[in-house]
Scaffold this active site. Structure first.
Site, PDB file in Angstrom:
ATOM      1  N   TYR A 225      35.573  34.605  44.691  1.00  0.00           N
ATOM      2  CA  TYR A 225      36.372  33.066  44.834  1.00  0.00           C
ATOM      3  C   TYR A 225      35.504  32.129  45.376  1.00  0.00           C
ATOM      4  O   TYR A 225      35.289  30.988  44.949  1.00  0.00           O
ATOM      5  CB  TYR A 225      37.739  33.274  45.553  1.00  0.00           C
TER       6      TYR A 225
ATOM      7  N   SER B 187      37.395  24.302  47.256  1.00  0.00           N
ATOM      8  CA  SER B 187      38.045  24.812  48.285  1.00  0.00           C
ATOM      9  C   SER B 187      37.344  25.036  49.576  1.00  0.00           C
ATOM     10  O   SER B 187      36.008  24.999  49.473  1.00  0.00           O
ATOM     11  CB  SER B 187      38.366  26.148  48.061  1.00  0.00           C
TER      12      SER B 187
HETATM   13  N1  LIG Z   1      46.846  27.368  46.447  1.00  0.00           N
HETATM   14  C1  LIG Z   1      45.953  27.016  47.320  1.00  0.00           C
HETATM   15  O1  LIG Z   1      46.182  27.379  48.658  1.00  0.00           O
HETATM   16  C2  LIG Z   1      44.457  26.483  46.967  1.00  0.00           C
HETATM   17  C3  LIG Z   1      43.625  26.219  48.185  1.00  0.00           C
HETATM   18  C4  LIG Z   1      42.283  25.849  47.572  1.00  0.00           C
HETATM   19  C5  LIG Z   1      42.045  25.527  46.382  1.00  0.00           C
HETATM   20  N2  LIG Z   1      42.945  25.816  45.322  1.00  0.00           N
HETATM   21  C6  LIG Z   1      42.359  25.515  44.002  1.00  0.00           C
HETATM   22  O2  LIG Z   1      43.632  24.699  43.353  1.00  0.00           O
HETATM   23  C7  LIG Z   1      43.419  24.954  42.022  1.00  0.00           C
HETATM   24  C8  LIG Z   1      44.905  25.233  41.535  1.00  0.00           C
HETATM   25  O3  LIG Z   1      45.210  26.399  41.883  1.00  0.00           O
HETATM   26  P1  LIG Z   1      46.941  26.742  42.176  1.00  0.00           P
HETATM   27  O4  LIG Z   1      46.949  27.189  43.777  1.00  0.00           O
HETATM   28  O5  LIG Z   1      47.709  25.589  41.566  1.00  0.00           O
HETATM   29  O6  LIG Z   1      46.912  28.016  41.608  1.00  0.00           O
HETATM   30  P2  LIG Z   1      48.101  28.491  40.298  1.00  0.00           P
HETATM   31  O7  LIG Z   1      49.372  27.916  40.388  1.00  0.00           O
HETATM   32  O8  LIG Z   1      47.609  29.834  39.973  1.00  0.00           O
HETATM   33  O9  LIG Z   1      47.265  27.563  38.987  1.00  0.00           O
HETATM   34  C9  LIG Z   1      46.144  27.970  38.511  1.00  0.00           C
HETATM   35  C10 LIG Z   1      46.013  27.580  37.048  1.00  0.00           C
HETATM   36  O10 LIG Z   1      44.839  28.056  36.507  1.00  0.00           O
HETATM   37  C11 LIG Z   1      45.267  28.839  35.423  1.00  0.00           C
HETATM   38  N3  LIG Z   1      44.310  29.660  34.755  1.00  0.00           N
HETATM   39  C12 LIG Z   1      44.082  30.959  35.422  1.00  0.00           C
HETATM   40  N4  LIG Z   1      43.362  31.677  34.823  1.00  0.00           N
HETATM   41  C13 LIG Z   1      43.371  31.035  33.420  1.00  0.00           C
HETATM   42  C14 LIG Z   1      42.370  31.404  32.350  1.00  0.00           C
HETATM   43  N5  LIG Z   1      41.856  32.525  32.147  1.00  0.00           N
HETATM   44  N6  LIG Z   1      42.499  30.464  31.418  1.00  0.00           N
HETATM   45  C15 LIG Z   1      43.156  29.316  31.383  1.00  0.00           C
HETATM   46  N7  LIG Z   1      43.687  29.058  32.708  1.00  0.00           N
HETATM   47  C16 LIG Z   1      43.573  29.640  33.677  1.00  0.00           C
HETATM   48  C17 LIG Z   1      46.731  29.481  35.611  1.00  0.00           C
HETATM   49  O11 LIG Z   1      47.209  29.552  34.158  1.00  0.00           O
HETATM   50  P3  LIG Z   1      48.320  30.723  33.925  1.00  0.00           P
HETATM   51  O12 LIG Z   1      49.661  29.929  34.644  1.00  0.00           O
HETATM   52  O13 LIG Z   1      48.164  30.897  32.536  1.00  0.00           O
HETATM   53  O14 LIG Z   1      48.171  31.785  34.774  1.00  0.00           O
HETATM   54  C18 LIG Z   1      47.235  28.515  36.230  1.00  0.00           C
HETATM   55  O15 LIG Z   1      47.872  27.427  35.801  1.00  0.00           O
HETATM   56  C19 LIG Z   1      42.536  26.161  42.003  1.00  0.00           C
HETATM   57  O16 LIG Z   1      41.228  25.711  41.298  1.00  0.00           O
HETATM   58  C20 LIG Z   1      42.359  26.764  43.221  1.00  0.00           C
HETATM   59  O17 LIG Z   1      40.994  27.466  43.405  1.00  0.00           O
HETATM   60  C21 LIG Z   1      44.284  26.400  45.743  1.00  0.00           C
END
Ligand SMILES: NC(=O)c1ccc[n+]([C@@H]2O[C@H](COP(=O)([O-])OP(=O)(O)OC[C@H]3O[C@@H](n4cnc5c(N)ncnc54)[C@H](OP(=O)(O)O)[C@@H]3O)[C@@H](O)[C@H]2O)c1
Length: 292
Positions: free
Chosen positions: A151, A117
């Site tokens: 984070y 990120s």
């Molecule tokens: N959204 C943004 O604006 C943004 C910006 C920059 C970077 N990112 C990065 O993009 C990546 C994907 O995030 P996202 O935005 O798609 O968020 P998300 O929808 O919350 O997806 C995150 C995933 O991680 C899984 N997870 C969380 N805790 C876990 C655990 N203990 N064991 C196994 N799986 C786990 C969640 O599973 P569950 O469904 O079971 O909870 C979910 O499938 C992340 O690395 C995030 O930091 C996102």
């Protein structure tokens, strides 16, 4: 990302904790369940990661792409069963541990993508911390904890790990990248606090859709344009310079030492990690691993 890989006939091995969501993906994304497999993995437990790694290692396959995508944000301070701050362990340590465990399954020209990120830029460490980082700097104690800081540290660690692996794989055809998917993408990431939920909802008209956000990690994972590159940070499917701290090669090695130290005392397969991660095996090609 899984949908795209399936559409391109990859076999996808999903390491995720929620069987309901995983089975939903299996039903929605492919006709043939042969292409999509689910490994129940809780990244808040090194033991669970070890079990998944053991299951994967039983497969007589090579892995072409590893997408380290799972993440949490906005959690109150909690410790995992391994005694580490949860955001640090879930976003960085456990996924890195998974990668080390399955390293010998990687195809000779495999690509590894850490979903990082832009917020890694917000971490500023003093010179003392850079010269001698401590476990407390990575796995924050309660009195130093804010969810944003935890984070950002975890995302910085991913980039440092990329640089370390880029160095270690210098004389191989393996590639490693970090990808920023987009900012304020309205996913479940913001679910842990209503303020973030509100902010991400308000930003939705101005931010990437989920499909658009998948494009940069996928670009790193499959595009022919990045052939020959490694240890590079991408944003908007373009090369970007990461923060000065994230580019600090010596810091990458120091954080690596700390990472091994943390794993050495906790992980059941510590001996395997330390002795086997350099090993290269040969076998058939054609799998992708997504942690999500
Ligand atoms: N959204 C943004 O604006 C943004 C910006 C920059 C970077 N990112 C990065 O993009 C990546 C994907 O995030 P996202 O935005 O798609 O968020 P998300 O929808 O919350 O997806 C995150 C995933 O991680 C899984 N997870 C969380 N805790 C876990 C655990 N203990 N064991 C196994 N799986 C786990 C969640 O599973 P569950 O469904 O079971 O909870 C979910 O499938 C992340 O690395 C995030 O930091 C996102």
């Amino acid at each position: 990302m899984t949908r795209c890989l399936i559409a391109h006939n990859c076999t996808v091995l999903m390491a995720c904790r929620n069987p309901y969501e995983a089975n939903g993906a299996i039903k929605n994304f492919c006709d043939s369940q042969q292409l999509l497999h689910f490994y129940k993995t809780n990244l808040a437990s090194l033991n669970s990661v070890k079990n998944t790694s053991d299951e994967l290692l039983k497969l007589d396959r090579k892995i072409d792409i590893v997408l380290l995508n799972a993440g949490v944000f906005g959690l109150p301070w909690t410790l995992t069963e391994d005694g580490l701050e949860t955001t640090f362990q879930v976003n960085y340590l456990s996924q890195y541990y998974l990668l080390l465990n399955i390293e010998k399954m990687l195809a000779p020209d495999a690509r590894v993508v850490f979903v990082s990120s832009e917020s890694h830029r917000n971490i500023k460490w003093s010179l003392d911390n850079v010269l001698a980082p401590t476990v407390d700097l990575l796995s924050l104690p309660k009195d130093q904890y804010t969810s944003i800081r935890a984070y950002n540290v975890s995302k910085l660690c991913s980039i440092l790990a990329m640089h370390y692996l880029g160095y270690r794989w210098l004389n191989t055809n393996k590639q490693v990248f970090c990808a920023h998917p987009g900012s304020f993408v309205k996913t479940k990431l913001c679910r842990n606090w209503w303020v973030y939920e509100f902010l991400y909802t308000a930003m939705k008209p101005f931010s990437k859709s989920i499909a658009q956000a998948a494009s940069t990690p996928l670009y790193c994972a499959i595009s022919s344009e990045v052939k020959g590159l490694s240890a590079v940070y991408f944003k908007d499917c373009q090369r970007y310079e990461e923060s000065d701290l994230a580019q600090d090669f010596q810091l990458a090695f120091r954080v690596q030492d700390l990472t091994y130290e943390l794993l050495r005392y906790r992980a059941a397969s510590k001996a395997e990690i330390l002795s086997e991660c350099e090993e290269q095996n040969k076998g058939p090609v054609g799998e992708a691993l997504v942690s999500s």
